[in-house]
Design a protein around this motif. Structure first.
Motif, PDB file in Angstrom:
ATOM      1  N   ILE A 143       0.938  -1.202  -0.056  1.00  0.00           N
ATOM      2  CA  ILE A 143       0.090   0.044   0.153  1.00  0.00           C
ATOM      3  C   ILE A 143       0.897   1.147  -0.131  1.00  0.00           C
ATOM      4  N   TYR A 144       1.983   1.316   1.084  1.00  0.00           N
ATOM      5  CA  TYR A 144       2.556   2.578   1.085  1.00  0.00           C
ATOM      6  C   TYR A 144       3.935   2.532   0.156  1.00  0.00           C
ATOM      7  N   ASN A 145       3.926   1.560  -0.798  1.00  0.00           N
ATOM      8  CA  ASN A 145       4.835   1.715  -1.898  1.00  0.00           C
ATOM      9  C   ASN A 145       4.342   2.222  -3.277  1.00  0.00           C
ATOM     10  N   GLN A 146       3.093   2.595  -3.326  1.00  0.00           N
ATOM     11  CA  GLN A 146       2.287   3.224  -4.230  1.00  0.00           C
ATOM     12  C   GLN A 146       2.667   4.665  -4.368  1.00  0.00           C
ATOM     13  N   PHE A 164     -18.364 -15.850   0.952  1.00  0.00           N
ATOM     14  CA  PHE A 164     -18.731 -14.565   1.278  1.00  0.00           C
ATOM     15  C   PHE A 164     -19.466 -13.703  -0.082  1.00  0.00           C
ATOM     16  N   PHE A 165     -18.810 -14.338  -0.983  1.00  0.00           N
ATOM     17  CA  PHE A 165     -19.316 -13.616  -2.387  1.00  0.00           C
ATOM     18  C   PHE A 165     -19.589 -14.827  -3.491  1.00  0.00           C
ATOM     19  N   PRO A 166     -20.465 -14.545  -4.360  1.00  0.00           N
ATOM     20  CA  PRO A 166     -20.777 -15.587  -5.406  1.00  0.00           C
ATOM     21  C   PRO A 166     -19.862 -15.860  -6.479  1.00  0.00           C
ATOM     22  N   THR A 167     -19.418 -14.745  -6.789  1.00  0.00           N
ATOM     23  CA  THR A 167     -18.040 -14.543  -7.487  1.00  0.00           C
ATOM     24  C   THR A 167     -16.848 -13.836  -6.960  1.00  0.00           C
ATOM     25  N   THR A 168     -15.537 -13.639  -7.396  1.00  0.00           N
ATOM     26  CA  THR A 168     -14.628 -13.000  -6.845  1.00  0.00           C
ATOM     27  C   THR A 168     -14.727 -11.410  -6.887  1.00  0.00           C
ATOM     28  N   PRO A 169     -14.710 -10.925  -5.580  1.00  0.00           N
ATOM     29  CA  PRO A 169     -14.757  -9.236  -5.709  1.00  0.00           C
ATOM     30  C   PRO A 169     -13.807  -8.582  -6.639  1.00  0.00           C
ATOM     31  N   ASN A 170     -14.511  -7.323  -7.322  1.00  0.00           N
ATOM     32  CA  ASN A 170     -13.673  -6.836  -8.312  1.00  0.00           C
ATOM     33  C   ASN A 170     -13.176  -5.341  -8.036  1.00  0.00           C
ATOM     34  N   HIS A 171     -13.674  -5.142  -6.827  1.00  0.00           N
ATOM     35  CA  HIS A 171     -13.602  -3.516  -6.332  1.00  0.00           C
ATOM     36  C   HIS A 171     -12.822  -3.546  -4.936  1.00  0.00           C
ATOM     37  N   VAL A 172     -11.683  -2.652  -4.724  1.00  0.00           N
ATOM     38  CA  VAL A 172     -11.103  -2.529  -3.465  1.00  0.00           C
ATOM     39  C   VAL A 172     -11.006  -1.241  -3.292  1.00  0.00           C
ATOM     40  N   LEU A 173     -11.371  -0.389  -2.150  1.00  0.00           N
ATOM     41  CA  LEU A 173     -11.158   0.703  -1.520  1.00  0.00           C
ATOM     42  C   LEU A 173     -10.238   0.513  -0.255  1.00  0.00           C
ATOM     43  N   ILE A 174      -9.031   1.180  -0.302  1.00  0.00           N
ATOM     44  CA  ILE A 174      -8.150   1.297   0.805  1.00  0.00           C
ATOM     45  C   ILE A 174      -8.248   2.785   1.523  1.00  0.00           C
ATOM     46  N   ASN A 175      -8.554   2.703   2.583  1.00  0.00           N
ATOM     47  CA  ASN A 175      -8.746   3.936   3.324  1.00  0.00           C
ATOM     48  C   ASN A 175      -7.800   3.851   4.581  1.00  0.00           C
ATOM     49  N   GLU A 176      -7.123   5.208   4.525  1.00  0.00           N
ATOM     50  CA  GLU A 176      -6.216   5.283   5.858  1.00  0.00           C
ATOM     51  C   GLU A 176      -7.079   6.540   6.717  1.00  0.00           C
ATOM     52  N   TYR A 177      -7.085   6.189   7.929  1.00  0.00           N
ATOM     53  CA  TYR A 177      -7.573   6.872   8.953  1.00  0.00           C
ATOM     54  C   TYR A 177      -6.565   7.186  10.065  1.00  0.00           C
ATOM     55  N   LEU A 178      -6.657   8.594  10.252  1.00  0.00           N
ATOM     56  CA  LEU A 178      -5.352   9.181  11.220  1.00  0.00           C
ATOM     57  C   LEU A 178      -6.293   9.280  12.541  1.00  0.00           C
ATOM     58  N   PRO A 179      -5.567   9.460  13.790  1.00  0.00           N
ATOM     59  CA  PRO A 179      -6.391   9.911  14.839  1.00  0.00           C
ATOM     60  C   PRO A 179      -7.137  11.276  14.530  1.00  0.00           C
ATOM     61  N   GLY A 180      -8.533  11.354  14.888  1.00  0.00           N
ATOM     62  CA  GLY A 180      -9.306  12.450  14.669  1.00  0.00           C
ATOM     63  C   GLY A 180     -10.170  12.319  13.517  1.00  0.00           C
ATOM     64  N   GLN A 181      -9.913  11.411  12.296  1.00  0.00           N
ATOM     65  CA  GLN A 181     -10.362  11.171  11.306  1.00  0.00           C
ATOM     66  C   GLN A 181     -11.482   9.858  11.500  1.00  0.00           C
ATOM     67  N   GLY A 182     -12.451   9.996  10.478  1.00  0.00           N
ATOM     68  CA  GLY A 182     -13.578   9.220  10.552  1.00  0.00           C
ATOM     69  C   GLY A 182     -14.475   9.259   9.381  1.00  0.00           C
ATOM     70  N   ILE A 183     -15.617   8.775   9.441  1.00  0.00           N
ATOM     71  CA  ILE A 183     -16.454   8.618   8.240  1.00  0.00           C
ATOM     72  C   ILE A 183     -17.990   8.856   8.650  1.00  0.00           C
ATOM     73  N   GLU A 184     -18.790   9.516   7.988  1.00  0.00           N
ATOM     74  CA  GLU A 184     -20.212   9.681   8.497  1.00  0.00           C
ATOM     75  C   GLU A 184     -20.884   8.243   8.323  1.00  0.00           C
ATOM     76  N   PRO A 185     -22.068   8.112   9.038  1.00  0.00           N
ATOM     77  CA  PRO A 185     -22.679   7.091   8.756  1.00  0.00           C
ATOM     78  C   PRO A 185     -23.238   6.752   7.646  1.00  0.00           C
ATOM     79  N   HIS A 186     -23.117   5.707   6.914  1.00  0.00           N
ATOM     80  CA  HIS A 186     -23.606   5.555   5.171  1.00  0.00           C
ATOM     81  C   HIS A 186     -23.829   4.010   4.893  1.00  0.00           C
ATOM     82  N   GLU A 187     -24.348   3.896   3.841  1.00  0.00           N
ATOM     83  CA  GLU A 187     -24.671   2.744   3.295  1.00  0.00           C
ATOM     84  C   GLU A 187     -23.879   2.705   1.673  1.00  0.00           C
TER      85      GLU A 187
END
Length: 228
Positions: free
Chosen positions: A41-44, A90-113
């Protein structure tokens, strides 16, 4: 006496009874694989990161859209985990999308779907440090009224753990992380049974990285058009 937690503990999978379709798996990967993933991840390049107001992220597999995602092949270090998630049922076929999130202290994300453009399952792999995720049941007053939300409980997401949200947990609940510099561990957590049953205490947050695997059901082949 107040009934704090109905969840029964299984070392392999913890099914959260209060939220149907929510499964927590501690130590889904080992420390060696965790370190390897963090290195990848951090080599990107810095260009791979997208900076948001409350965190930064990497997007792999394409840009999801309701009309279809122009898919690109996942790198091998993500593809291996995606394949395992499909093999584990867990999935019928192989997952094809990935989100990589980095959260530092104090950071978050609003309740969502995550919404209907994905197959109704999300798999969240946590790396580096622990965090508390909150869940809210969606409530609709009427066909014309806006929806409301009702607090349903919280989970402690430990390093190397996997969280599966499917069925009702995916469709009927919101999930989010508070923008705070600490969180509280205690018996109020829905997966308290697998967290060592420590006495309630306040924990300072540290940097956390999460990998969210999903399956975009409608895709468009990534075809390179050659000129004549």
């Amino acid at each position: 006496m107040e009934k704090r937690n109905e969840t029964t503990c299984d070392k392999q999978q913890i099914k959260i009874q209060q939220i149907p379709g929510l499964v927590y798996i501690p130590e889904y990967i080992d420390i060696t694989l965790e370190e390897y993933l963090l290195t990848q991840i951090y080599n990107q390049s810095i260009a791979k990161w997208k900076k948001l107001a409350n965190r930064r992220l990497q997007n792999w597999g394409g840009i999801p859209h309701e009309k279809g995602m122009i898919s690109t092949k996942l790198p091998y270090w993500l593809q291996n985990i995606a394949t395992r998630l499909q093999q584990d049922g867990f999935f019928p076929t192989t997952p094809n999308h990935v989100l990589i999130n980095e959260y530092l202290p104090g950071q978050g994300i609003e309740p969502h779907e995550d919404g209907p453009i994905y197959y109704s399952c999300a798999a969240i792999l946590s790396l580096e440090s622990e965090i508390v995720m909150d869940f809210y049941a969606k409530r609709v007053k009427s066909e014309t009224a806006e929806g409301t939300r009702e607090y349903a409980g919280s989970l402690l997401l430990q390093p190397r753990s996997l969280l599966i949200m499917r069925e009702s947990a995916y469709v009927d609940y919101l999930h989010g992380i508070q923008e705070s510099f600490y969180f509280t561990k205690g018996s109020w957590l829905l997966n308290y049974c697998c967290c060592g049953k420590e006495e309630e205490r306040q924990v300072d947050r540290k940097k956390r990285v999460s990998l969210t695997f999903r399956l975009v059901t409608k895709t468009i082949p990534n075809v390179v058009r050659l000129g004549k």
